[in-house]
Design an enzyme around this catalytic site. Structure first.
Site, PDB file in Angstrom:
ATOM      1  N   ASP A 245     -35.793 -56.672   7.856  1.00 59.82           N
ATOM      2  CA  ASP A 245     -34.547 -57.443   7.745  1.00 59.82           C
ATOM      3  C   ASP A 245     -34.162 -57.961   9.129  1.00 59.82           C
TER       4      ASP A 245
ATOM      5  N   ASP B 276     -37.944 -61.017  11.523  1.00 56.15           N
ATOM      6  CA  ASP B 276     -37.808 -62.239  10.729  1.00 56.15           C
ATOM      7  C   ASP B 276     -38.999 -62.376   9.783  1.00 56.15           C
ATOM      8  N   ILE B 277     -38.739 -62.715   8.525  1.00 54.20           N
ATOM      9  CA  ILE B 277     -39.837 -62.925   7.568  1.00 54.20           C
ATOM     10  C   ILE B 277     -40.677 -64.150   7.929  1.00 54.20           C
TER      11      ILE B 277
ATOM     12  N   THR C 121     -33.248 -66.856  -8.365  1.00 52.92           N
ATOM     13  CA  THR C 121     -31.924 -67.042  -8.961  1.00 52.92           C
ATOM     14  C   THR C 121     -31.978 -68.003 -10.149  1.00 52.92           C
ATOM     15  N   ASP C 122     -30.988 -67.882 -11.027  1.00 46.77           N
ATOM     16  CA  ASP C 122     -30.873 -68.839 -12.137  1.00 46.77           C
ATOM     17  C   ASP C 122     -30.412 -70.216 -11.668  1.00 46.77           C
ATOM     18  N   GLU C 123     -29.944 -70.305 -10.415  1.00 41.32           N
ATOM     19  CA  GLU C 123     -29.443 -71.603  -9.935  1.00 41.32           C
ATOM     20  C   GLU C 123     -30.548 -72.643  -9.806  1.00 41.32           C
TER      21      GLU C 123
ATOM     22  N   TYR D 137     -28.942 -74.537  -1.012  1.00 44.65           N
ATOM     23  CA  TYR D 137     -29.353 -73.160  -1.335  1.00 44.65           C
ATOM     24  C   TYR D 137     -30.302 -73.149  -2.527  1.00 44.65           C
TER      25      TYR D 137
ATOM     26  N   LYS E  42     -34.403 -72.255  -2.849  1.00 45.25           N
ATOM     27  CA  LYS E  42     -34.884 -71.162  -3.700  1.00 45.25           C
ATOM     28  C   LYS E  42     -35.893 -71.720  -4.720  1.00 45.25           C
TER      29      LYS E  42
ATOM     30  N   LYS F  86     -18.644 -63.716  -0.819  1.00 43.95           N
ATOM     31  CA  LYS F  86     -18.916 -64.009  -2.222  1.00 43.95           C
ATOM     32  C   LYS F  86     -17.636 -63.838  -3.055  1.00 43.95           C
TER      33      LYS F  86
ATOM     34  N   ALA G  15     -18.191 -78.764  -3.107  1.00 47.19           N
ATOM     35  CA  ALA G  15     -18.918 -80.018  -3.373  1.00 47.19           C
ATOM     36  C   ALA G  15     -20.102 -79.723  -4.295  1.00 47.19           C
ATOM     37  N   GLY G  16     -20.262 -80.558  -5.327  1.00 46.25           N
ATOM     38  CA  GLY G  16     -21.396 -80.410  -6.237  1.00 46.25           C
ATOM     39  C   GLY G  16     -21.352 -79.145  -7.073  1.00 46.25           C
TER      40      GLY G  16
HETATM   41  P1  NAD Z   1     -27.565 -61.282   1.051  1.00 49.68           P
HETATM   42  O1  NAD Z   1     -27.192 -62.527   1.768  1.00 49.68           O
HETATM   43  O2  NAD Z   1     -26.545 -60.248   0.775  1.00 49.68           O
HETATM   44  O3  NAD Z   1     -28.753 -60.541   1.843  1.00 49.68           O
HETATM   45  C1  NAD Z   1     -29.815 -61.234   2.438  1.00 49.68           C
HETATM   46  C2  NAD Z   1     -30.502 -60.298   3.426  1.00 49.68           C
HETATM   47  O4  NAD Z   1     -31.638 -60.989   3.966  1.00 49.68           O
HETATM   48  C3  NAD Z   1     -29.619 -59.921   4.622  1.00 49.68           C
HETATM   49  O5  NAD Z   1     -29.747 -58.527   4.880  1.00 49.68           O
HETATM   50  C4  NAD Z   1     -30.183 -60.741   5.774  1.00 49.68           C
HETATM   51  O6  NAD Z   1     -30.042 -60.110   7.033  1.00 49.68           O
HETATM   52  C5  NAD Z   1     -31.640 -60.855   5.378  1.00 49.68           C
HETATM   53  N1  NAD Z   1     -32.295 -62.034   5.961  1.00 49.68           N
HETATM   54  C6  NAD Z   1     -31.835 -63.316   5.965  1.00 49.68           C
HETATM   55  N2  NAD Z   1     -32.704 -64.117   6.592  1.00 49.68           N
HETATM   56  C7  NAD Z   1     -33.763 -63.342   6.984  1.00 49.68           C
HETATM   57  C8  NAD Z   1     -34.970 -63.593   7.661  1.00 49.68           C
HETATM   58  N3  NAD Z   1     -35.273 -64.820   8.069  1.00 49.68           N
HETATM   59  N4  NAD Z   1     -35.818 -62.565   7.879  1.00 49.68           N
HETATM   60  C9  NAD Z   1     -35.505 -61.311   7.460  1.00 49.68           C
HETATM   61  N5  NAD Z   1     -34.360 -61.009   6.819  1.00 49.68           N
HETATM   62  C10 NAD Z   1     -33.499 -62.012   6.572  1.00 49.68           C
HETATM   63  O7  NAD Z   1     -28.263 -61.772  -0.307  1.00 49.68           O
HETATM   64  P2  NAD Z   1     -28.292 -61.091  -1.736  1.00 49.68           P
HETATM   65  O8  NAD Z   1     -27.121 -61.526  -2.495  1.00 49.68           O
HETATM   66  O9  NAD Z   1     -28.576 -59.657  -1.597  1.00 49.68           O
HETATM   67  O10 NAD Z   1     -29.560 -61.825  -2.368  1.00 49.68           O
HETATM   68  C11 NAD Z   1     -30.851 -61.256  -2.269  1.00 49.68           C
HETATM   69  C12 NAD Z   1     -31.835 -62.138  -3.024  1.00 49.68           C
HETATM   70  O11 NAD Z   1     -31.468 -62.213  -4.381  1.00 49.68           O
HETATM   71  C13 NAD Z   1     -31.889 -63.577  -2.523  1.00 49.68           C
HETATM   72  O12 NAD Z   1     -33.237 -63.999  -2.550  1.00 49.68           O
HETATM   73  C14 NAD Z   1     -31.058 -64.341  -3.517  1.00 49.68           C
HETATM   74  O13 NAD Z   1     -31.483 -65.682  -3.615  1.00 49.68           O
HETATM   75  C15 NAD Z   1     -31.355 -63.570  -4.781  1.00 49.68           C
HETATM   76  N6  NAD Z   1     -30.317 -63.612  -5.826  1.00 49.68           N
HETATM   77  C16 NAD Z   1     -29.017 -63.307  -5.532  1.00 49.68           C
HETATM   78  C17 NAD Z   1     -28.056 -63.292  -6.545  1.00 49.68           C
HETATM   79  C18 NAD Z   1     -26.617 -62.925  -6.273  1.00 49.68           C
HETATM   80  O14 NAD Z   1     -25.788 -63.013  -7.154  1.00 49.68           O
HETATM   81  N7  NAD Z   1     -26.255 -62.484  -5.074  1.00 49.68           N
HETATM   82  C19 NAD Z   1     -28.428 -63.636  -7.846  1.00 49.68           C
HETATM   83  C20 NAD Z   1     -29.752 -63.948  -8.110  1.00 49.68           C
HETATM   84  C21 NAD Z   1     -30.686 -63.928  -7.098  1.00 49.68           C
HETATM   85  O1  TDX Z   2     -13.438 -67.975  -2.912  1.00 51.45           O
HETATM   86  C1  TDX Z   2     -14.124 -68.386  -3.851  1.00 51.45           C
HETATM   87  N1  TDX Z   2     -13.503 -68.941  -4.927  1.00 51.45           N
HETATM   88  C2  TDX Z   2     -14.177 -69.405  -6.014  1.00 51.45           C
HETATM   89  O2  TDX Z   2     -13.560 -69.891  -6.972  1.00 51.45           O
HETATM   90  C3  TDX Z   2     -15.566 -68.283  -3.862  1.00 51.45           C
HETATM   91  C4  TDX Z   2     -16.292 -67.689  -2.688  1.00 51.45           C
HETATM   92  C5  TDX Z   2     -16.240 -68.756  -4.975  1.00 51.45           C
HETATM   93  N2  TDX Z   2     -15.574 -69.307  -6.013  1.00 51.45           N
HETATM   94  C6  TDX Z   2     -16.319 -69.743  -7.210  1.00 51.45           C
HETATM   95  C7  TDX Z   2     -17.561 -70.567  -6.966  1.00 51.45           C
HETATM   96  C8  TDX Z   2     -18.457 -70.160  -8.110  1.00 51.45           C
HETATM   97  O3  TDX Z   2     -18.144 -70.914  -9.276  1.00 51.45           O
HETATM   98  O4  TDX Z   2     -16.786 -68.541  -7.823  1.00 51.45           O
HETATM   99  C9  TDX Z   2     -18.089 -68.704  -8.376  1.00 51.45           C
HETATM  100  C10 TDX Z   2     -19.040 -67.724  -7.714  1.00 51.45           C
HETATM  101  O5  TDX Z   2     -19.203 -68.108  -6.367  1.00 51.45           O
HETATM  102  P1  TDX Z   2     -20.214 -67.354  -5.378  1.00 51.45           P
HETATM  103  O6  TDX Z   2     -19.875 -65.920  -5.301  1.00 51.45           O
HETATM  104  O7  TDX Z   2     -20.291 -68.143  -4.118  1.00 51.45           O
HETATM  105  O8  TDX Z   2     -21.590 -67.415  -6.191  1.00 51.45           O
HETATM  106  P2  TDX Z   2     -22.506 -68.646  -6.729  1.00 51.45           P
HETATM  107  O9  TDX Z   2     -22.289 -69.873  -5.959  1.00 51.45           O
HETATM  108  O10 TDX Z   2     -22.320 -68.688  -8.213  1.00 51.45           O
HETATM  109  O11 TDX Z   2     -23.963 -68.055  -6.359  1.00 51.45           O
HETATM  110  C11 TDX Z   2     -24.258 -66.658  -6.537  1.00 51.45           C
HETATM  111  O12 TDX Z   2     -25.015 -66.429  -7.693  1.00 51.45           O
HETATM  112  C12 TDX Z   2     -26.333 -66.885  -7.682  1.00 51.45           C
HETATM  113  C13 TDX Z   2     -24.971 -66.080  -5.325  1.00 51.45           C
HETATM  114  O13 TDX Z   2     -24.197 -66.310  -4.151  1.00 51.45           O
HETATM  115  C14 TDX Z   2     -26.347 -66.662  -5.188  1.00 51.45           C
HETATM  116  O14 TDX Z   2     -27.041 -66.035  -4.105  1.00 51.45           O
HETATM  117  C15 TDX Z   2     -27.097 -66.429  -6.461  1.00 51.45           C
HETATM  118  O15 TDX Z   2     -28.329 -67.094  -6.410  1.00 51.45           O
END
Ligand code: NAD
Ligand code: TDX
Length: 367
Positions: free
Chosen positions: A52, A76-77, A139-141, A166, A170, A205, A290-291
């Site tokens: 990480d 770094d990856i 991700t589903d995005e 983003y 992905k 988030k 945006a978007g």
């Molecule tokens: P996060 O941002 O909480 O964690 C990301 C981690 O990766 C951090 O610890 C960061 O330090 C590390 N990192 C970033 N760049 C790096 C690099 N270049 N080299 C090494 N380490 C690095 O993210 P998360 O929410 O835990 O998401 C993890 C994975 O799951 C991601 O691939 C994301 O796309 C995917 N994902 C997230 C969600 C969600 O809701 N959060 C949903 C579906 C998929």
């Molecule tokens: O303050 C806020 N108010 C708000 O209304 C924030 C931070 C977000 N939002 C809305 C935007 C989205 O519709 O809430 C929803 C969720 O937002 P995020 O937590 O930023 O998530 P999202 O953009 O849906 O993406 C997340 O799910 C898919 C993760 O961040 C991604 O890493 C994952 O791939």
């Protein structure tokens, strides 16, 4: 007895059965750290190395209690030499590391291209060279978004149609994996999961931002009218899905992970306020993203029927309550990131008048 030499006990095994060496990228982030905790609790044979970079999104505090049971490498990856060495020592790579926040990708897309595309490319070249099993967390995005009344949900055959820097990076990383499987025979699987919630999620988030705002006496911030729907899943259910795919998934295949948790944002905000003993309408509408994707929804039939996976957290409100309790009990974990995160948001997001038309109903239900 009449036992013969052939029936006698075999000689004692020298040493013990070889354990499984797992390289977890992004293991100091939200989902990766929960994966490490879950795996150590459930898999006694797992030997974990976390790679990480400790960006703003990663903290060793997320590995409190297990740092002495794992090997932690800060790096770094996209560092090909380091990645080559670590992958060469592994039996399995589980790739969580990413730039993960949509709002950040709108402000500066470059780290997303670098980590999500170049970083994934670097890992793929190493697993190709060392012939190591690879699981790619996505991700589903990547599928874009759905209309609120669309009866369809995302499935493994939905065409890619990402919206943001983003989600497009992905999507690109997923396509690299597919190409490395087909062109080079890399032993990979892919999962695309919906929105996760649970402990140790960064306060940038949606859900942790609102919980910690309420703790701080600040009104939650809703983007636009808040009718956008996300399909919430507890992070532990995501990670048991990842394990089901590693254990039983078919090489080269994609599996969607989701727990039928569709809720719109205004409902989530009201649920949080109510669970924390506040007026459910005491939130602000702020500048929309945006978007902004309208709706995500996952059909996880394949994972359930082919691999026998089931989510454990079926009631979003009780999972949310447990998450609120975690943030209340772990202020030491999130406090260091809160002020900086809110300062960043304050620069781009202004409180706006609650939209009159298209505003949420009193019950806030999306469907
Ligand atoms: P996060 O941002 O909480 O964690 C990301 C981690 O990766 C951090 O610890 C960061 O330090 C590390 N990192 C970033 N760049 C790096 C690099 N270049 N080299 C090494 N380490 C690095 O993210 P998360 O929410 O835990 O998401 C993890 C994975 O799951 C991601 O691939 C994301 O796309 C995917 N994902 C997230 C969600 C969600 O809701 N959060 C949903 C579906 C998929
Ligand atoms: O303050 C806020 N108010 C708000 O209304 C924030 C931070 C977000 N939002 C809305 C935007 C989205 O519709 O809430 C929803 C969720 O937002 P995020 O937590 O930023 O998530 P999202 O953009 O849906 O993406 C997340 O799910 C898919 C993760 O961040 C991604 O890493 C994952 O791939």
């Amino acid at each position: 007895s009449l036992s013969t030499a052939s029936e006698a006990a075999p000689p004692a095994r020298v040493g013990r059965l070889r354990s499984m060496q797992i390289l977890v990228t992004g293991g100091a982030g939200f989902i990766g750290s929960n994966f490490v905790h879950l795996t150590l609790a459930q898999r006694p044979d797992a030997q974990i190395t976390v790679l990480d970079a400790l960006t703003y999104a990663g903290t060793k505090a997320s590995l409190d209690g297990v740092l002495d049971k794992i090997t932690f490498v800060e790096g770094d990856i996209a560092d090909a030499e380091l990645v080559d060495r670590l992958v060469g020592e592994a039996d399995l790579v589980v790739h969580f590391a990413a730039e993960s926040h949509n709002d950040n990708s709108l402000a500066n897309p470059w780290p997303f291209v670098q980590t999500n595309l170049i970083g994934t490319y670097t890992l793929l070249e190493a697993v190709r060279k060392h012939n190591v099993r690879y699981h790619h967390v996505s991700t589903d995005e990547v599928y874009g978004d759905l209309e609120l009344d669309d009866p369809e949900r995302f499935s493994e055959s939905t065409p890619y149609n990402p919206s943001s820097p983003y989600s497009s990076t992905k999507a690109g990383s997923d396509l690299l994996v597919r190409a490395w499987v087909r062109s080079f025979g890399v032993q990979a699987t892919i999962s695309n999961c919906s929105n996760n919630y649970g402990p140790r999620q960064h306060v940038e988030k949606f859900i942790p931002r609102q919980i910690t705002n309420v703790i701080d006496g600040v009104r939650p911030k809703l983007y636009g009218a808040g009718l956008n729907v996300r399909d919430w899943i507890h992070v532990d259910d995501h990670n048991t899905g990842v394990w089901a795919i590693i254990d039983r998934g078919q090489i080269g295949e994609t599996y969607l992970i989701g727990a039928d948790g569709e809720v719109n944002n205004v409902t989530v905000i009201r649920d949080i306020l109510e669970a924390m003993g506040k007026d459910p309408n005491a939130f602000d509408h702020v500048t929309d993203r945006a978007g902004h994707d309208l709706r995500y929804a996952i059909d996880s039939t394949r994972l359930r029927t082919e691999l026998g996976w089931q989510p454990q957290y079926r009631d979003f409100r009780s999972g949310l309550q447990a998450t609120i309790d975690w943030y209340k009990a772990n202020e030491d974990w999130w406090r260091p990131m809160k002020a900086e995160t809110e300062a960043k948001y304050a620069a781009t997001q202004k409180v706006v008048q609650a939209p009159v038309e298209g505003d949420a109903d009193a019950d806030g239900e999306s469907h």
